[in-house]
Design an enzyme around this catalytic site. Structure first.
Site, PDB file in Angstrom:
ATOM      1  N   LYS A   2      -2.247  -7.361  -1.524  1.00 11.26           N
ATOM      2  CA  LYS A   2      -3.606  -7.085  -2.011  1.00 11.26           C
ATOM      3  C   LYS A   2      -4.421  -8.380  -1.998  1.00 11.26           C
ATOM      4  CE  LYS A   2      -6.022  -4.771  -5.840  1.00 11.26           C
ATOM      5  NZ  LYS A   2      -5.913  -4.088  -7.140  1.00 11.26           N
TER       6      LYS A   2
ATOM      7  N   SER B 221      -8.328   0.554  -7.652  1.00 13.03           N
ATOM      8  CA  SER B 221      -8.852  -0.456  -6.757  1.00 13.03           C
ATOM      9  C   SER B 221      -7.889  -0.833  -5.627  1.00 13.03           C
ATOM     10  CB  SER B 221      -9.197  -1.721  -7.549  1.00 13.03           C
ATOM     11  OG  SER B 221      -8.019  -2.345  -8.022  1.00 13.03           O
TER      12      SER B 221
ATOM     13  N   SER C  90      -5.355   1.199 -11.326  1.00 10.38           N
ATOM     14  CA  SER C  90      -5.578   0.773  -9.938  1.00 10.38           C
ATOM     15  C   SER C  90      -4.355   0.778  -9.038  1.00 10.38           C
ATOM     16  CB  SER C  90      -6.188  -0.634  -9.917  1.00 10.38           C
ATOM     17  OG  SER C  90      -7.538  -0.581 -10.273  1.00 10.38           O
TER      18      SER C  90
END
Lengths: 95, 493
Positions: free
Chosen positions: B78, B156, B180
């Site tokens: 990420k 997210s 998320s």
């Protein structure tokens, strides 16, 4: 609680985010919607309840207050938009 | 053998150890899949050369008989994780050009365990969003598709979820502040675990809300989640909130035996107007756990409805403080200044240009709730309600509940752009089932258990006791075995 454009401008100033005057009414309206949603916390009886400071039950680890690392001036400055002579450079602060 | 990028971590690990495949071959297969998947916009900074270099080193280690759990396994990272020498910008315009001189603890641990990073993954800006639509890189797209619309992979950690679901990598890292990891996992038919607060070090992971943020793995199976979490977890001197507890061998705890376990079904998670499909999925999940020998017990978590408003005070408050560091001085974007502009104009213009609308909104809401005169009414009030939310869970666990079963999301994946005109609060409702356990610091895992009538994946969530991820993973494993979810998105990209 209703937020007017004056309050919205003050919050933007405190947050150091430039908001154009013509955007302030929309911003104030958004704040009002979000804060309206938050208002429901008013219903909860919190008499005698401690505010949470740490979600984990453990005590934070302590360590000796000594220098453990450092000496990376070049690395620290390597991402700066403006670095000169070993310092971060910013616009003039004092007249 | 199936295409190498489609392997699970466990399958690839076993094949590597047997010498049936090399890490370079696995990595090459993933790099080819990534290059063919630009339409998903999942990988936003590709690092093929670095990946192949690390794959070669991993092959050497395996040959030498030194093969830790993740050795040679290609994964995605990420964009919120700082990675040395590789762009790390939290999907924000304010960190354009930022190349860290250091590596986050979790990505370093994965690297030390031999994992091969393929590149950085798309996400919502500063992890603020539930649809991956606030990213400076543009939307990431869900590989699941049922009509002409492009669907959100959730947020997210949307790029992570899309990449794992589309077999661009064997697994990926995510982070979870209000859901998320779990919401995007549910939207893409993948597995995602948010460990207990403190289980993984937050050092070097770009901060959103420090009392809620946790790193975790996003994988194809529960077994993979166990393998990868073990490599990510552990105490770190650089994060004083990381727990100084031994990390168990999570994979060894996957027996599938949950006989006698008590599974709580919280009645407050069945709000009026809940979709029938989600209610049915939930009932079926409970029935599966019951059939596996668990006792199903209705429980009450009375402060559930206040979790979202509590979150939307605490998270923005912490964000307003954390994101104060983006001032155009030390890294990232600095606005071009006009003549006569001083340092305040520099701050204000830099932040206005660099942050996207949702991030600005949350910073300013946070600034407001922390400002003089409102601190008690909002921030302290929210912290007190947070205490009550945590107490609800403590009471349930004290009464003998081992894990709690709940939906992961209120719906299946929605179309990109469909929520654009909606009230910000409407988007926040996506987190209604996930946000409670961030506030309570508890571990939670999303497991895909079925498809809705449109053919999109749906997931259930299990919530465990603090620092008992092993037990939680085992319950999730039993649910995964019973649900037998094997559907994959049909390739259109």
């Amino acid at each position: 609680m209703s937020i007017d454009t004056g309050t919205a401008a003050k919050v933007a100033k405190l947050a150091r985010i430039k908001v154009e005057d013509d955007q302030l009414p929309a911003l104030a309206e958004e704040f009002n919607r979000i804060l309206g949603f938050i208002e429901q916390l008013g219903e909860v009886d919190v008499e005698g309840v401690e505010p949470m400071t740490s979600v984990a039950p453990q005590r934070l680890k302590r360590r000796e207050d000594v220098v453990t690392d450092g000496g990376y001036q070049d690395k620290v400055l390597s991402n700066a938009p403006d670095a000169r002579e070993g310092f971060f450079a910013v616009p003039k602060v004092v007249e | 053998m199936t295409e190498l990028n489609k392997l699970t971590l466990a399958e690839a690990r076993d094949a590597l150890r047997k010498g049936d495949v090399t890490s370079v071959e696995l990595t090459q297969a993933c790099l080819t899949a990534i290059d063919g998947a630009d339409a998903l916009n999942a990988f936003v900074h590709k690092t093929p050369e670095l990946a192949l270099e690390r794959a070669k080193a991993a092959d050497e280690r395996i040959k030498a008989g030194d093969a830790p759990a993740m050795c040679g396994l290609p994964i995605g990272m990420k964009d919120l994780y700082c990675t040395k020498g590789v762009a790390s910008q939290a999907a924000s315009g304010i960190l354009v050009g930022f190349v860290p001189e250091y590596e986050s603890t979790v990505s370093q641990k994965l690297q030390d365990a031999g994992a091969v990073m393929l590149g950085k993954l798309n996400m919502d800006e500063f992890a603020m969003g539930s649809s991956n639509e606030t990213s400076v890189y543009g939307d990431s797209v869900n590989p699941w598709k049922i009509d002409d619309r492009k669907l959100t992979p959730g947020g997210s950690s949307g790029g992570s979820a899309a990449a794992v679901a589309a077999d661009l990598c064997l697994a990926a890292t995510g982070t979870d502040t209000g859901g998320s990891i779990r919401q995007p996992a549910a939207f893409t038919g993948t597995v995602g675990i948010k460990p207990t607060y403190g289980r993984c070090s937050r050092w070097g992971i770009i901060a959103y809300a420090s009392s809620l943020d946790q790193a975790g793995p996003m994988t194809k199976t529960v077994r993979d989640a166990a393998i990868m979490l073990e490599a990510m977890a552990g105490h770190d001197m650089k994060d004083s909130t990381s727990a100084d507890l031994p990390v168990p061998n999570f994979e060894a705890m996957l027996t599938g035996d949950i006989r006698g376990k008590v599974i709580g079904i919280p009645k407050e998670y069945r709000p009026e107007g809940m979709s029938e499909e989600i209610a049915k999925l939930w009932d079926e999940g409970a029935a599966m756990l019951k059939a596996a020998g668990a006792e199903i017990r209705e429980i009450s978590l009375p402060h559930t409805k206040y979790a979202l408003p509590t979150y939307y005070v605490i998270a923005p408050a912490e964000a307003s403080s954390n994101l104060a560091r983006y001032d155009g001085v030390r890294y990232g974007h600095r606005a071009k200044l006009g003549s006569g502009d001083g340092i305040n104009e520099m701050y204000e213009k830099t932040r206005a240009e660099g942050f996207g609308p949702e991030v600005k909104r949350r910073i300013m809401v946070g600034t407001y709730v922390l400002s003089a005169g409102f601190y008690d009414a909002y921030y302290n009030k929210a912290r007190k309600v947070r205490t009550l939310i945590k107490r609800d869970f403590e009471n349930a666990f004290a009464a003998g509940v081992d894990a709690i079963l709940a939906p992961a999301t209120p719906t299946s994946a929605f179309g990109l752009g469909e929520m654009k005109s909606a009230d910000p609060v409407e988007m926040y409702l996506n987190d209604v089932f996930t946000v409670t356990l961030n506030l309570a610091g508890l571990p939670g895992i999303a497991v895909p258990t079925g498809l809705d009538s449109k053919g999109l994946p749906l997931g259930l969530q299990l919530i465990g006791r603090p620092f008992e991820e092993g037990d939680l993973l085992n319950t999730a494993y039993a649910l995964e075995q019973a649900a037998g979810f094997v559907s994959k998105p049909a390739k259109w990209w």
